[in-house]
Design an enzyme around this catalytic site. Structure first.
Site, short mmCIF file in Angstrom:
data_model
loop_
_atom_site.label_atom_id
_atom_site.label_comp_id
_atom_site.label_asym_id
_atom_site.label_seq_id
_atom_site.Cartn_x
_atom_site.Cartn_y
_atom_site.Cartn_z
N LYS A 92 0.83 -1.21 0.00
CA LYS A 92 0.00 0.00 0.00
C LYS A 92 0.86 1.26 0.00
CE LYS A 92 -2.57 2.64 3.48
NZ LYS A 92 -1.53 3.24 4.30
N ASN A 93 1.80 1.35 0.94
CA ASN A 93 2.50 2.62 1.10
C ASN A 93 3.52 2.88 0.00
OD1 ASN A 93 0.87 3.30 3.20
ND2 ASN A 93 2.31 2.72 4.82
N ARG A 146 -0.53 15.29 12.64
CA ARG A 146 0.21 14.76 11.49
C ARG A 146 0.66 15.94 10.61
NH1 ARG A 146 -2.44 9.24 9.19
NH2 ARG A 146 -0.32 9.06 8.39
N ARG A 159 -9.23 0.14 3.54
CA ARG A 159 -8.33 1.14 2.98
C ARG A 159 -6.98 0.51 2.66
NH1 ARG A 159 -6.78 5.53 6.59
NH2 ARG A 159 -5.36 5.63 4.85
N1 EPU Z 1 6.26 14.40 11.01
C1 EPU Z 1 6.47 15.73 11.28
N2 EPU Z 1 6.51 16.60 10.21
C2 EPU Z 1 6.36 16.18 8.94
C3 EPU Z 1 6.16 14.81 8.68
C4 EPU Z 1 6.11 13.94 9.74
O1 EPU Z 1 6.59 16.15 12.42
O2 EPU Z 1 6.43 17.00 8.03
C5 EPU Z 1 6.22 13.45 12.14
C6 EPU Z 1 4.87 12.75 12.26
O3 EPU Z 1 3.98 13.52 13.03
C7 EPU Z 1 5.27 11.45 12.92
C8 EPU Z 1 6.66 11.16 12.34
O4 EPU Z 1 7.14 12.40 11.84
O5 EPU Z 1 5.39 11.62 14.30
C9 EPU Z 1 6.71 10.16 11.21
O6 EPU Z 1 5.77 10.51 10.20
P1 EPU Z 1 5.94 10.08 8.68
O7 EPU Z 1 6.01 11.33 7.87
O8 EPU Z 1 7.03 9.09 8.57
O9 EPU Z 1 4.54 9.39 8.39
P2 EPU Z 1 3.64 9.52 7.11
O10 EPU Z 1 4.49 9.64 5.91
O11 EPU Z 1 2.57 10.53 7.30
C10 EPU Z 1 3.64 7.00 6.54
C11 EPU Z 1 2.59 5.94 6.37
C12 EPU Z 1 2.01 5.57 7.72
C13 EPU Z 1 3.13 5.12 8.65
C14 EPU Z 1 4.22 6.18 8.72
C15 EPU Z 1 5.44 5.74 9.51
C16 EPU Z 1 1.71 6.47 4.19
C17 EPU Z 1 0.60 6.99 3.38
N3 EPU Z 1 1.55 6.47 5.50
O12 EPU Z 1 2.96 8.11 7.11
O13 EPU Z 1 1.16 4.49 7.47
O14 EPU Z 1 2.62 4.92 9.94
O15 EPU Z 1 4.67 6.51 7.39
O16 EPU Z 1 5.98 4.57 8.97
O17 EPU Z 1 2.71 6.02 3.65
C18 EPU Z 1 -0.60 3.03 7.82
O18 EPU Z 1 -0.27 2.48 6.76
O19 EPU Z 1 -1.46 2.57 8.61
C19 EPU Z 1 0.01 4.31 8.16
C20 EPU Z 1 -0.47 5.13 9.08
#
Ligand code: EPU
Length: 433
Positions: free
Chosen positions: A22-23, A122, A401
């Site tokens: 998915k991701n 987020r 999802r």
């Molecule tokens: N963060 C910030 N600022 C940013 C981006 C992230 O502070 O600009 C913080 C977030 O709040 C969090 C940490 O950094 O505490 C990590 O966030 P990350 O950006 O890595 O997460 P994401 O890209 O929003 C993706 C996956 C998530 C998964 C996380 C961590 C997708 C669409 N989502 O989210 O997947 O938990 O990486 O591996 O790729 C899931 O599949 O259930 C899911 C939630």
């Protein structure tokens, strides 16, 4: 209203085939916006986040053709519009990848703020930091995130991520592949889907080095050409079924996986007394249903640490382990909303901030519970499989999802799980094989 009804307490035996990740898919589909020509994307998972993204591309003017169940051809050559309509984009998290992809291709983008599961704050400040380092102006107004390259085309830049972010790493990569000059991302995330996105882009003519390490260098190119690419298997889907066998017992071969990507999950399950045998592209997971799991501690971390997206599933298995386990959520602020649900099944869990203390019990008992988000929902299904009696899992649209055919896959290994559709309080049972 659709719910899953599970009669638990049966061990699982057989084989499960894992779908595309998915991701990875939710970044690779927007990446097709950068390509001049037809991208054939194979091993696409059939999940609602993917369906929505493909619809958004079509709304923008892409030609999307379904080749077979897991393959699509996407041609974005004739898109002229960098404004994503409000509506669908707000339903998913990954719509933020449209910012990087459109900005890279057109030098500007207008994208509604992303949605997704509620896991605490987020922010996307690190994504924006990267775009700004490449010469973009970014503001939020009129319900849109508006980004514009000052000279009409992004320039390579250097960005040090303050926090290891999967989304920011991939979004900056997307923006940088067609930028002028070299972009360097330091403190980059290293998840398998980051390598997969880089491999996809490189196979279309991009010049990305270092994906999978914490420094990624992207030399901008003038154009990307069409081609074909197959998405990697889903690490978290595989881990979820491994946790299901750990919780319910039995012996299941989980096929179409990259065992190396599962090491962080396998290591924990082995500590818990689960047997895991790796082969080239499958893992055999075995747990004697008459023996209780061992307790352990888990801390979620960016890859190669234990994935946060496996935290609820492993926690549910630990609810039935012998002794007390401690879970520390190291990525998200609020990923314990499922604990109230699992307590309804007899689990003994105390949460204090990012820490959950789980006192193992002999057994869980079936109850009506809710899927609070995607992975919490998967965890409720696992709890239902392991529990004595009947569990009804509500709000399963969250689960759909991210999990392709979860009911069919689990039925295939002997689980008693059915989809029940309830229109206007009147229950109609749908067949699920
Ligand atoms: N963060 C910030 N600022 C940013 C981006 C992230 O502070 O600009 C913080 C977030 O709040 C969090 C940490 O950094 O505490 C990590 O966030 P990350 O950006 O890595 O997460 P994401 O890209 O929003 C993706 C996956 C998530 C998964 C996380 C961590 C997708 C669409 N989502 O989210 O997947 O938990 O990486 O591996 O790729 C899931 O599949 O259930 C899911 C939630």
């Amino acid at each position: 209203m659709t719910k899953y009804v599970i009669h638990g307490g049966r061990p699982l035996f057989g084989e499960i085939e894992i779908s595309g990740a998915k991701n990875a898919a939710v970044a690779i589909i927007p990446a097709a916006l950068l390509v001049d020509g037809v991208c054939r994307i194979e091993n696409i998972p059939q999940i609602s986040d993917v369906t929505l993204l493909l619809k958004i591309l079509q709304e923008l003017g892409a030609d999307v053709r379904t080749v077979d169940r897991t393959t699509v051809d996407i041609d974005c050559t004739h898109i002229r519009n960098a404004k994503v309509p409000d509506g669908m984009a707000r339903q998913i998290r990954a719509s933020y990848y449209l910012i990087g992809a459109l900005l890279g291709r057109f030098g500007s983008s207008q994208v509604p703020p992303p949605g997704g599961c509620h896991l605490g704050a987020r922010p996307i400040d690190q994504h924006i930091k990267g775009f700004v380092a490449m010469g973009a102006d970014v503001d939020v107004s009129g319900g849109y995130i508006n980004a514009r390259a000052q000279d009409g085309r992004l320039q390579g830049g250097q960005v040090y991520l303050d926090i290891v972010s999967v989304g920011a790493t991939m979004n900056i990569m997307l923006a940088a592949v067609l930028a002028k000059g070299m972009t360097i991302i330091e403190n980059a995330a290293k998840e398998p889907h980051i390598v997969d996105l880089a491999n996809f882009l490189n196979s279309m003519g991009a010049d990305i080095m270092g994906a999978g390490t914490d420094v990624i260098k992207i030399r901008g190119v003038d154009r990307l050409n069409g081609g074909a690419y197959s998405i990697i298997p889903d690490q978290i889907e595989a881990g979820t079924y491994m946790a299901a066998v750990a919780a319910a017992g039995g012996e299941v071969r989980i096929k179409n996986v990259i065992p190396k990507h599962l090491d962080c999950i396998t290591a924990k399950l082995v500590e818990m007394g689960v047997e895991v045998e790796e082969s080239d592209d499958s893992v055999l997971v075995r747990r004697d249903p008459n023996r209780r799991l061992n307790r352990t501690n888990v801390k979620t971390l960016p890859y190669p640490g234990f994935p946060t997206d496996m935290q609820p599933q492993i926690a549910v298995a630990l609810c039935m382990a012998e002794g007390t386990s401690v879970i520390t959520e190291g990525v998200w602020d609020s990923r314990y909303r499922y604990v109230d649900e699992i307590r309804r099944m007899g689990a003994k869990v105390q949460v204090d901030g990012k820490i959950a203390v789980i006192e193992g019990v002999d057994k869980l008992t079936g109850a009506p519970v809710q899927a609070c988000d995607l992975r919490a929902g998967a965890a409720m299904v696992i709890a239902g499989l392991a529990a004595q009696g009947t569990t009804e899992v509500d709000c399963v649209h969250y689960i759909e999802r991210g999990y392709e055919d979860i009911v069919r896959k689990l039925s295939g290994v002997g689980a008693d799980i059915r989809v029940v559709v309830t229109p206007d309080e009147e229950k109609t049972q749908a067949s699920v094989g």
